[in-house]
Design a protein around this motif. Structure first.
Motif, short mmCIF file in Angstrom:
data_model
loop_
_atom_site.label_atom_id
_atom_site.label_comp_id
_atom_site.label_asym_id
_atom_site.label_seq_id
_atom_site.Cartn_x
_atom_site.Cartn_y
_atom_site.Cartn_z
N PHE A 70 0.91 -1.22 0.15
CA PHE A 70 0.06 0.06 -0.12
C PHE A 70 0.85 0.98 0.15
N LEU A 71 0.78 2.05 -0.92
CA LEU A 71 1.63 3.25 -1.22
C LEU A 71 0.79 4.62 -1.17
N PRO A 72 1.13 5.09 -0.16
CA PRO A 72 0.43 6.49 0.09
C PRO A 72 1.17 7.56 -0.31
N ASP A 73 0.52 8.90 -0.53
CA ASP A 73 1.52 10.02 -1.01
C ASP A 73 0.75 11.19 -0.21
N VAL A 74 1.26 12.28 -0.15
CA VAL A 74 0.81 13.50 0.48
C VAL A 74 1.75 14.67 -0.24
N GLY A 75 1.11 15.80 -0.69
CA GLY A 75 2.08 16.90 -1.17
C GLY A 75 1.12 18.31 -1.62
N GLY A 76 1.73 18.94 -2.27
CA GLY A 76 0.91 20.20 -2.81
C GLY A 76 1.94 21.09 -3.77
N GLY A 77 1.44 22.10 -3.90
CA GLY A 77 2.44 23.16 -5.02
C GLY A 77 1.57 24.19 -5.42
N PRO A 78 2.44 25.34 -6.17
CA PRO A 78 1.73 26.48 -6.48
C PRO A 78 1.41 26.17 -8.03
N ARG A 79 0.50 27.25 -8.28
CA ARG A 79 0.04 27.17 -9.64
C ARG A 79 0.22 28.63 -10.29
N TYR A 80 0.28 28.73 -11.63
CA TYR A 80 0.44 29.76 -12.27
C TYR A 80 -0.58 29.91 -13.59
N GLU A 81 -1.32 30.75 -14.02
CA GLU A 81 -2.24 30.72 -15.08
C GLU A 81 -1.46 31.06 -16.25
N LEU A 82 -1.29 30.10 -17.24
CA LEU A 82 -0.58 30.51 -18.47
C LEU A 82 -1.76 31.07 -19.76
N SER A 83 -2.80 30.50 -19.74
CA SER A 83 -3.67 31.10 -20.61
C SER A 83 -5.13 31.56 -19.78
N LYS A 84 -5.34 32.89 -19.83
CA LYS A 84 -6.40 33.36 -19.01
C LYS A 84 -7.80 33.12 -19.94
N LYS A 85 -7.76 32.94 -21.09
CA LYS A 85 -8.81 32.54 -21.88
C LYS A 85 -9.39 31.29 -21.51
N TYR A 86 -8.59 30.17 -21.43
CA TYR A 86 -8.97 28.79 -21.24
C TYR A 86 -8.52 28.28 -19.90
N HIS A 87 -7.86 29.29 -18.96
CA HIS A 87 -7.65 28.66 -17.46
C HIS A 87 -6.67 27.78 -17.49
N VAL A 88 -5.76 27.61 -18.37
CA VAL A 88 -4.64 26.72 -18.37
C VAL A 88 -3.36 26.89 -17.23
N ASN A 89 -3.27 26.15 -16.31
CA ASN A 89 -2.32 26.35 -15.20
C ASN A 89 -1.02 25.79 -15.30
N LEU A 90 0.07 26.33 -15.14
CA LEU A 90 1.39 25.60 -15.00
C LEU A 90 1.42 25.10 -13.68
N ARG A 91 1.68 23.76 -13.58
CA ARG A 91 1.64 23.21 -12.13
C ARG A 91 2.98 22.68 -11.84
N THR A 92 3.12 22.64 -10.63
CA THR A 92 4.40 22.46 -9.73
C THR A 92 3.81 21.59 -8.69
N ASP A 93 4.31 20.58 -8.52
CA ASP A 93 3.97 19.51 -7.26
C ASP A 93 5.30 18.99 -6.77
N PHE A 94 5.31 19.16 -5.20
CA PHE A 94 6.06 18.55 -4.38
C PHE A 94 5.34 17.43 -3.76
N ALA A 95 5.80 16.18 -3.88
CA ALA A 95 5.02 15.09 -3.12
C ALA A 95 6.06 13.91 -2.42
N LYS A 96 5.34 13.57 -1.41
CA LYS A 96 6.14 12.62 -0.52
C LYS A 96 5.49 11.44 -0.45
N GLY A 97 6.20 10.40 -1.09
CA GLY A 97 5.63 8.74 -0.95
C GLY A 97 6.13 8.21 0.12
N ARG A 98 5.97 6.77 0.23
CA ARG A 98 6.22 5.90 1.38
C ARG A 98 7.88 6.08 1.68
#
Length: 522
Positions: free
Chosen positions: A481-509
């Motif tokens: 069983f493999l859990p995870d937890v994390g988060g990160g910031p977002r930045y909007e690349l396209s305001k017209k279609y609301h497309v975000n640039l995603r950055t994720d920091f995640a910690k596994g087992r």
């Protein structure tokens, strides 16, 4: 006066009409007078017709020319009364009994001079405002210090200060200004939006590098207001361990969301480590895999907003052991695992999300089944199944809660990279790809998304999953069983279609990762 005349032969006096000559004379005079009256009537009729036509021409020319400078309140007035009044006057004068039977040449000449003067005056007055309108300039204190030459072209007045001024120029300038402004606005509005994204990468599997990506989001048809926006994309990959590659793809929606056409092509070489488990726990095998792959599918909408359609896979690869520092013997060049894989498959999807790039409501249910068969030229015969369920709930104006469930299963005799691989496709984050893989896999995760001002955002997620070995798996047994937890910031690349640039920091087992991508994880 009657004079008696005696008949010479009979001797009986016979009275004859002595005024026969007078009667004949009077009849001749009356006939001449009638001829003159008819001639005068005809002459005056044709003269009146000419004058009426000239009057109407003058009125029309005056109405056409002077209308350009008339105030807006009377710009739409017609000269019907002026056109009818001369006709009625002339008709009444034609039948007037007190008129002289034959007007002299002086009166006719006088009428002609009057009508010609009237026409000339109307033409002159109509040309005057047009000339002034063409040379008029807006009163601007900044322009008074810089005199313009008489030959300089006139500039249209942008803003009128009074209704009187607007009457002279508003009617002629408003259509000319509004039409170019509308066309200019249409030309300025782009059909779609480009989304460039240079994505840095740091992966324990393939090293440190960059993935330059460029996407173009657009409506497939300008007249189609129902279909979701289509996407064209291209990306490359360069890392410090020698991995190179590129890929292009398209996801097109057309015919008012009736058809969806998807295709992907990728080519390159990837250097990675294959981790062992079970009796090979803690060991890894460095591999080099080169090849190309192509996938295409065509879906059609059916009942209940469900899209169904076939898909086709084809690809080839060559896998060999990477050179090491003596821990493993180096293989000769060209020695390795040659693989050709081809499959026919089926895809079913129901998507009710209002925005596929940043969903705030709705759900997505997707099932795919791919059947690799030797009869199609594939080296391996196996089956791969994938199921995905995603649900979205808006918690407020800028808050969204997203849920995802994923399941994977394989049957037959697949190669090791044909199994369910943990850590790819964001299922789950926080794990190195190819470290946990097996016949079956299931994951579930929840993500909270917050939209901040200035195009920024934030996401927090957590999940749980695992891989399950098949009954015939000997080399890879990953009952974890493999859990995870994390988060990160977002930045909007396209305001017209609301497309975000995603950055994720995640910690596994037993590991942690950071990654970047375009669009949300699910």
């Amino acid at each position: 006066m009657a004079i008696p005349i005696r008949d010479v032969h009979s001797g009986i006096p016979e009275v004859r009409e002595a005024n026969v000559v007078g009667i004949v004379s009077i009849s001749v005079l009356e006939g001449r007078q009638a001829v003159k009256t008819v001639s005068v009537a005809c002459h005056r009729f044709f003269s009146d017709q000419k004058q009426i036509a000239l009057n109407q021409l003058a009125d029309s020319l005056g109405n056409l020319c002077s209308r350009q400078a008339l105030p807006m309140r009377i710009a739409q007035w017609l000269l019907a009364s002026s056109q009818r009044r001369p006709v009625k006057t002339e008709e009444r004068r034609l039948h007037d009994e007190h008129d002289s039977p034959l007007p002299d040449n002086g009166r006719r000449s006088f009428y002609r001079v009057v009508w010609l003067g009237l026409v000339g005056g109307i033409l002159f007055s109509s040309l005057g405002p047009v000339k002034l309108h063409a040379q008029s300039q807006p009163e601007d204190p900044r322009q008074t210090s810089q005199p313009e030459s008489p030959d300089a072209p006139a500039k249209p007045q942008a803003k009128l200060s009074s209704p009187q001024d607007s009457g002279a120029t508003g009617q002629s300038l408003a259509p000319a200004e509004s039409k170019p402004a509308t066309e200019k606005a249409k030309k300025k509005e782009p059909r779609g939006a480009f989304v460039p994204a240079p994505l840095p990468i740091s992966s324990p599997a393939i090293g440190v590098g960059i993935i330059p990506a460029l996407g173009y989001i657009f409506p497939f048809s300008r007249n189609d207001k129902i279909s979701p926006p289509s996407v064209l994309g291209a990306a490359g990959m360069f890392t410090n361990n020698g991995s190179r590659g590129f890929g292009v793809g398209a996801d097109l929606y057309m015919k008012e969301d009736t058809y969806e056409v998807t295709s992907v092509y990728a080519r390159g070489n990837v250097n990675y480590d294959l981790y062992g488990s079970g009796i090979f726990e803690g060991r890894k095998l460095p591999l080099i895999q080169t090849g190309e792959v192509f996938r295409a599918e065509v879906l059609r909408r059916t009942w209940w907003k469900v899209f169904v359609g076939p898909r086709f896979w084809t690809g080839n690869s060559f896998v060999t052991i990477a050179p090491t520092n003596g821990e493993l013997p180096n293989l000769p060049s060209g020695v390795g695992l040659h693989t050709v894989m081809r499959a026919l498959g089926l895809r079913m999807i129901r998507d009710t999300r209002p925005n596929q790039f940043f969903p705030t409501a709705g759900e997505k249910i997707e099932f795919t089944g791919d059947f690799f068969m030797q009869s199609l030229g594939s080296k391996y015969s196996f089956q791969a199944y994938r199921f995905t369920f995603s649900k979205y709930k808006s918690l407020g104006k800028n808050q969204v809660l997203a849920y995802n469930l994923f399941g994977c299963g394989t049957g037959g005799q697949p190669p090791f990279y044909g199994n369910c691989i943990y850590g790819i496709q964001n299922q789950l984050r926080g794990y190195t790809p190819l470290k946990y893989l097996d016949r079956y896999m299931a994951t579930t995760q929840v993500e909270y998304r917050l939209t901040l001002p200035k195009g920024f955002g934030l996401a927090v997620f957590g999940g749980l999953g695992g891989v399950i070995a098949g009954s015939s798996q000997v080399l890879f047994k990953n009952d974890h069983f493999l859990p995870d937890v994390g988060g990160g910031p977002r930045y909007e690349l396209s305001k017209k279609y609301h497309v975000n640039l995603r950055t994720d920091f995640a910690k596994g087992r037993d590991s942690w990762t950071w990654s970047m991508g375009v669009g949300e994880a699910f």
